[in-house]
Design a protein around this motif. Structure first.
Motif, mmCIF file in Angstrom:
data_model
loop_
_atom_site.group_PDB
_atom_site.id
_atom_site.type_symbol
_atom_site.label_atom_id
_atom_site.label_comp_id
_atom_site.label_asym_id
_atom_site.label_seq_id
_atom_site.Cartn_x
_atom_site.Cartn_y
_atom_site.Cartn_z
ATOM 1 N N GLN A 278 0.646 -1.162 0.039
ATOM 2 C CA GLN A 278 0.102 -0.013 -0.074
ATOM 3 C C GLN A 278 0.720 1.329 0.118
ATOM 4 N N PHE A 279 2.022 1.058 0.577
ATOM 5 C CA PHE A 279 2.904 2.221 0.828
ATOM 6 C C PHE A 279 3.232 2.734 -0.747
ATOM 7 N N TYR A 280 3.652 1.754 -1.471
ATOM 8 C CA TYR A 280 4.049 1.919 -2.831
ATOM 9 C C TYR A 280 2.810 2.295 -3.677
ATOM 10 N N LEU A 281 1.706 1.677 -3.447
ATOM 11 C CA LEU A 281 0.545 2.261 -4.436
ATOM 12 C C LEU A 281 0.150 3.513 -4.225
ATOM 13 N N GLN A 282 0.241 3.853 -3.057
ATOM 14 C CA GLN A 282 0.235 5.435 -2.682
ATOM 15 C C GLN A 282 1.310 6.441 -3.464
ATOM 16 N N LEU A 283 2.303 5.754 -3.735
ATOM 17 C CA LEU A 283 3.190 6.698 -4.538
ATOM 18 C C LEU A 283 3.252 6.335 -5.834
ATOM 19 N N GLY A 284 1.857 5.639 -6.303
ATOM 20 C CA GLY A 284 1.703 5.944 -7.857
ATOM 21 C C GLY A 284 2.281 4.464 -8.555
ATOM 22 N N TYR A 285 2.773 3.517 -7.676
ATOM 23 C CA TYR A 285 2.893 2.302 -8.098
ATOM 24 C C TYR A 285 1.902 1.447 -8.716
ATOM 25 N N GLN A 286 1.914 0.420 -9.381
ATOM 26 C CA GLN A 286 0.939 -0.603 -9.703
ATOM 27 C C GLN A 286 1.497 -1.961 -9.474
ATOM 28 N N THR A 287 0.529 -2.937 -8.943
ATOM 29 C CA THR A 287 0.975 -4.227 -8.921
ATOM 30 C C THR A 287 1.157 -5.046 -10.101
ATOM 31 N N GLU A 288 1.951 -5.871 -10.145
ATOM 32 C CA GLU A 288 2.176 -6.585 -11.485
ATOM 33 C C GLU A 288 2.479 -8.067 -11.201
ATOM 34 N N GLY A 289 1.715 -8.952 -11.670
ATOM 35 C CA GLY A 289 1.898 -10.224 -11.324
ATOM 36 C C GLY A 289 1.130 -10.805 -10.131
ATOM 37 N N ASP A 290 1.634 -11.962 -9.848
ATOM 38 C CA ASP A 290 1.142 -12.666 -8.653
ATOM 39 C C ASP A 290 1.911 -12.359 -7.462
ATOM 40 N N ILE A 291 1.259 -12.782 -6.094
ATOM 41 C CA ILE A 291 2.007 -12.867 -5.084
ATOM 42 C C ILE A 291 3.087 -13.980 -5.247
ATOM 43 N N ILE A 292 4.330 -13.483 -4.629
ATOM 44 C CA ILE A 292 5.170 -14.664 -4.605
ATOM 45 C C ILE A 292 5.549 -15.153 -3.172
ATOM 46 N N GLU A 293 5.176 -16.340 -3.087
ATOM 47 C CA GLU A 293 5.431 -16.985 -1.681
ATOM 48 C C GLU A 293 6.841 -17.987 -1.715
ATOM 49 N N GLY A 294 7.234 -18.422 -0.614
ATOM 50 C CA GLY A 294 8.167 -19.326 -0.508
ATOM 51 C C GLY A 294 9.344 -18.730 0.371
ATOM 52 N N GLY A 295 9.368 -17.283 0.417
ATOM 53 C CA GLY A 295 10.783 -17.155 1.409
ATOM 54 C C GLY A 295 10.335 -16.700 2.928
ATOM 55 N N LEU A 296 10.696 -15.711 3.507
ATOM 56 C CA LEU A 296 10.451 -15.219 4.751
ATOM 57 C C LEU A 296 9.194 -14.549 4.826
ATOM 58 N N PHE A 297 8.907 -13.811 3.592
ATOM 59 C CA PHE A 297 7.754 -12.773 3.451
ATOM 60 C C PHE A 297 7.300 -13.240 2.029
ATOM 61 N N ALA A 298 5.804 -13.000 2.009
ATOM 62 C CA ALA A 298 5.287 -12.845 0.896
ATOM 63 C C ALA A 298 5.633 -11.631 -0.080
ATOM 64 N N LEU A 299 5.658 -11.597 -1.149
ATOM 65 C CA LEU A 299 6.327 -10.500 -2.055
ATOM 66 C C LEU A 299 5.328 -10.367 -3.391
ATOM 67 N N ILE A 300 5.359 -9.044 -3.917
ATOM 68 C CA ILE A 300 4.467 -8.596 -4.854
ATOM 69 C C ILE A 300 5.398 -7.681 -5.590
ATOM 70 N N ARG A 301 5.437 -7.510 -7.054
ATOM 71 C CA ARG A 301 6.232 -6.691 -7.814
ATOM 72 C C ARG A 301 5.375 -5.619 -8.040
ATOM 73 N N VAL A 302 6.006 -4.333 -7.814
ATOM 74 C CA VAL A 302 5.303 -3.339 -8.181
ATOM 75 C C VAL A 302 5.992 -2.400 -9.056
ATOM 76 N N THR A 303 5.424 -1.914 -10.063
ATOM 77 C CA THR A 303 6.125 -0.854 -11.081
ATOM 78 C C THR A 303 5.278 0.370 -11.362
ATOM 79 N N LYS A 304 6.236 1.401 -11.769
ATOM 80 C CA LYS A 304 5.807 2.812 -12.126
ATOM 81 C C LYS A 304 6.601 3.209 -13.522
ATOM 82 N N THR A 305 6.080 4.097 -14.229
ATOM 83 C CA THR A 305 6.572 4.467 -15.322
ATOM 84 C C THR A 305 6.943 5.979 -14.765
ATOM 85 N N LEU A 306 8.180 6.403 -15.063
ATOM 86 C CA LEU A 306 8.610 7.802 -14.791
ATOM 87 C C LEU A 306 8.251 8.823 -15.847
ATOM 88 N N ASN A 307 7.920 10.032 -15.314
ATOM 89 C CA ASN A 307 7.826 10.949 -16.622
ATOM 90 C C ASN A 307 8.805 11.866 -16.985
#
Length: 141
Positions: free
Chosen positions: A112-141
């Protein structure tokens, strides 16, 4: 707050000092946190409060994208806008280096921190490590 584009050995030491502190607070093994290798094409941003390192992030040159990694904010400084400042400054630097796209692999619970900065989620949740992860991306102006 002083924003530093790391160029000196003491600055890189401050980056690692802070990353170790934050890793230990999250029960992350130091051996997994300090993962740089010779030849890595990375830059580091460091934010200092006087003589105290309070935030850092790694900008990896990654397949034509800027990949922000190892985003760390000192525990006592979290929730005070330092993380947002860090990401904005990293975006400015990435744009100056010619990048138009940013990729971050984020812990799921802070996406949510990154979403508030204009990022968008990409792909599925990545499981298997210490934490669940998600990729977020942003196009720079």
């Amino acid at each position: 707050m002083e924003i530093i584009r790391v160029a000196e050995p003491w600055q890189l030491a401050a980056v690692h000092y802070l990353r170790i502190q934050v890793a230990l607070s999250l029960d992350i093994a130091i051996s997994g946190e300090i993962d740089e290798k010779p030849g890595d094409n990375c830059d580091y941003l460091l934010i200092m409060d006087g003589e105290t390192p309070v935030a850092t992030g790694r900008l990896r040159h990654y397949h034509g994208q800027a990949k922000f990694e190892r985003i760390s904010v000192a525990v006592g400084y979290q929730g005070k806008g330092i993380g947002s400042l860090l990401i904005r400054e990293m975006e400015v630097w990435a744009a100056e280096l010619g990048f138009t796209q940013v990729l971050i692999t984020s812990k799921w619970d802070v996406r949510q921190f990154y979403l508030q900065l204009g990022y968008q989620t990409e792909g599925d949740i990545i499981e298997g490590g210490l934490f669940a992860l998600i990729r977020v991306t942003k196009t720079l102006n």
